[in-house]
Design an enzyme around this catalytic site. Structure first.
Site, PDB file in Angstrom:
ATOM      1  N   GLU A 163       1.528  -0.350  -4.961  1.00 11.07           N
ATOM      2  CA  GLU A 163       0.661   0.748  -5.376  1.00 11.07           C
ATOM      3  C   GLU A 163       1.476   2.038  -5.410  1.00 11.07           C
ATOM      4  O   GLU A 163       1.882   2.539  -4.361  1.00 11.07           O
ATOM      5  CB  GLU A 163      -0.508   0.915  -4.383  1.00 11.07           C
ATOM      6  CG  GLU A 163      -1.412   2.075  -4.748  1.00 11.07           C
ATOM      7  CD  GLU A 163      -2.173   2.678  -3.568  1.00 11.07           C
ATOM      8  OE1 GLU A 163      -3.218   3.281  -3.802  1.00 11.07           O
ATOM      9  OE2 GLU A 163      -1.721   2.550  -2.408  1.00 11.07           O
ATOM     10  N   ASP A 223       0.823  -1.200   0.000  1.00  6.58           N
ATOM     11  CA  ASP A 223       0.000   0.000   0.000  1.00  6.58           C
ATOM     12  C   ASP A 223       0.871   1.270   0.000  1.00  6.58           C
ATOM     13  O   ASP A 223       1.886   1.332   0.702  1.00  6.58           O
ATOM     14  CB  ASP A 223      -0.889  -0.028   1.262  1.00  6.58           C
ATOM     15  CG  ASP A 223      -1.818   1.154   1.353  1.00  6.58           C
ATOM     16  OD1 ASP A 223      -2.605   1.355   0.403  1.00  6.58           O
ATOM     17  OD2 ASP A 223      -1.765   1.894   2.360  1.00  6.58           O
TER      18      ASP A 223
END
Ligand SMILES: [Ca+2]
Ligand SMILES: [Ca+2]
Ligand SMILES: [Ca+2]
Length: 385
Positions: free
Chosen positions: A238, A202
């Site tokens: 990401e 993330d």
């Protein structure tokens, strides 16, 4: 070596299927519905046939989305127990589904014990110089006596501030601290040893906000420690940005970066399907990115996706006559891309939901009975298969 070219299904456990009747999706519920994702029988075609699952965060957290963890070694009680998680993993293994977990390393929850201890220590300390020998956690985060951009005040102190780029409930970790890195290596090993197949990393662009080179170095370190012991593990990061930025992150050696340029309502796929851009642009870019990405990492695996939990759902991108066909065509263009393609749960049904995040993460439809689905999306029921 295991083949890491797969089709992943992104699941928000909270909204997928409730296994114990409390109204919140959980691991038991997801396990019960695995036949829908992949029944393990290559002959049957009434399942999605995905051979990978990306689990959005499952670790304990005070928020519904759980991107801010309070404990990297447990399962959030809302989702079940560690036994439920292990049962889920073994049911996935039987079906040939590789499971990757969301791992939020940019920040913890402000309720994480590391952060709580560091704040108590600093409050007590006042204006003095912190001694990591007394409280090692002061170096796990970015504390400062200066209120820099993205910093929030430590509650109960008028001297200390901490970095929290997203909001004050998510203090940023200092990923250059060696003790924290050793802890992260333990966390990765804990889950990989259980049979998790890898991680979705993330917010890698915010590891060190505004410093791509540092982020690439951090990803490179994490990739090396994971692959040394688990060469088959799969890592996808990401980096929420344009290709000119995320292509560089392939220098880190990680397998995949989400291919944002093709995604979302104004990405390459949607533009082509709306007729705003010639179809040849799609194929031209597919050809070009092979050269662009492989120049950074010859073993790269593209990670195409069309939507995710941060984007409005794709059935809402098109209106009027032909919109259903456009939605299907766009979905197919995502899956036709080489690499490991990702599908966000519910997209295959044409679910709608946009605006605030909760609407993008609404309950999965498991019934064609309109009263069984959430009111907001009721009229959009549509089977895409
Ligand atoms: Ca439940
Ligand atoms: Ca099947
Ligand atoms: Ca950060």
């Amino acid at each position: 070596m295991e083949d890491n070219y797969r089709t992943y299904y992104e699941v928000f456990v909270y909204s997928f299927y409730d296994g114990n009747g409390d109204g919140i999706g959980d691991l038991k519920g997801l396990t019960k519905k695995l036949d829908y994702i992949n029944d393990g029988d290559p002959v049957t075609m009434d399942d999605l046939g995905c051979n990978g699952i990306w689990l959005m965060p499952v670790m304990p957290s005070p928020t519904y989305h759980k991107y801010d963890t309070t404990d990297y070694y447990s399962i959030d009680p809302e989702y079940g127990t560690m036994e439920d998680f292990e049962a889920f993993l073994s049911a996935c293994r039987e079906r040939g589904i590789k499971v990757i977990m969301d791992l939020a390393l940019n920040h913890t929850s402000s309720e994480h014990p590391w952060f709580q201890e560091a704040c108590s220590y600093l409050k007590e300390l006042g204006d003095g110089e912190p001694d990591p020998g007394e409280c090692p956690y002061v170096l796990y985060y970015n504390f400062s006596k200066e209120k820099k951009s993205g910093f929030s005040p430590v509650k109960g102190s008028d001297i200390w501030y901490y970095e929290a780029q997203f909001w004050d409930g998510m203090p940023d970790l200092n990923l250059y601290n060696e003790e924290l890195r050793a802890e992260i290596e333990k966390i990765a090993d804990f889950w990989l040893a259980k049979g998790v197949g890898g991680f979705r990393l993330d917010a890698a662009k915010e590891y060190v906000t505004g410093a791509d080179g540092s982020n690439i170095e951090i990803l490179s370190w994490f990739n090396d420690v994971v692959k040394e012991k688990y060469p088959d593990a799969y890592l996808v990061a990401e980096v929420f940005s344009d290709m000119a930025v995320y292509e560089k992150y392939y220098d880190s050696g990680i397998d995949s970066l989400f291919d944002f340029d093709f995604a979302n309502k104004d990405g390459i796929i949607a533009k082509v399907v709306k007729g705003n851009t010639p179809a040849s642009f799609y194929s031209q870019r597919l050809q070009e990115i092979e050269g662009i990405f492989s120049a950074h990492n010859k073993d790269y695996i593209d990670a195409p996706f069309y939507t995710n939990h941060d984007m409005g759902r794709s059935a809402g991108y098109y209106a009027g006559e032909g919109s259903e066909a456009q939605t299907k065509l766009a979905g197919a263009m995502n899956l036709m891309m080489s690499g490991s393609a990702f599908i966000y749960y519910g997209e295959e049904l044409g679910m709608k939901g946009s605006g605030k995040d909760e609407n993008k993460r609404a309950p999965m439809y498991f019934s064609s009975d309109p009263s069984a689905v959430c009111a907001e999306d009721r009229q959009t029921w549509m089977i895409l298969r």
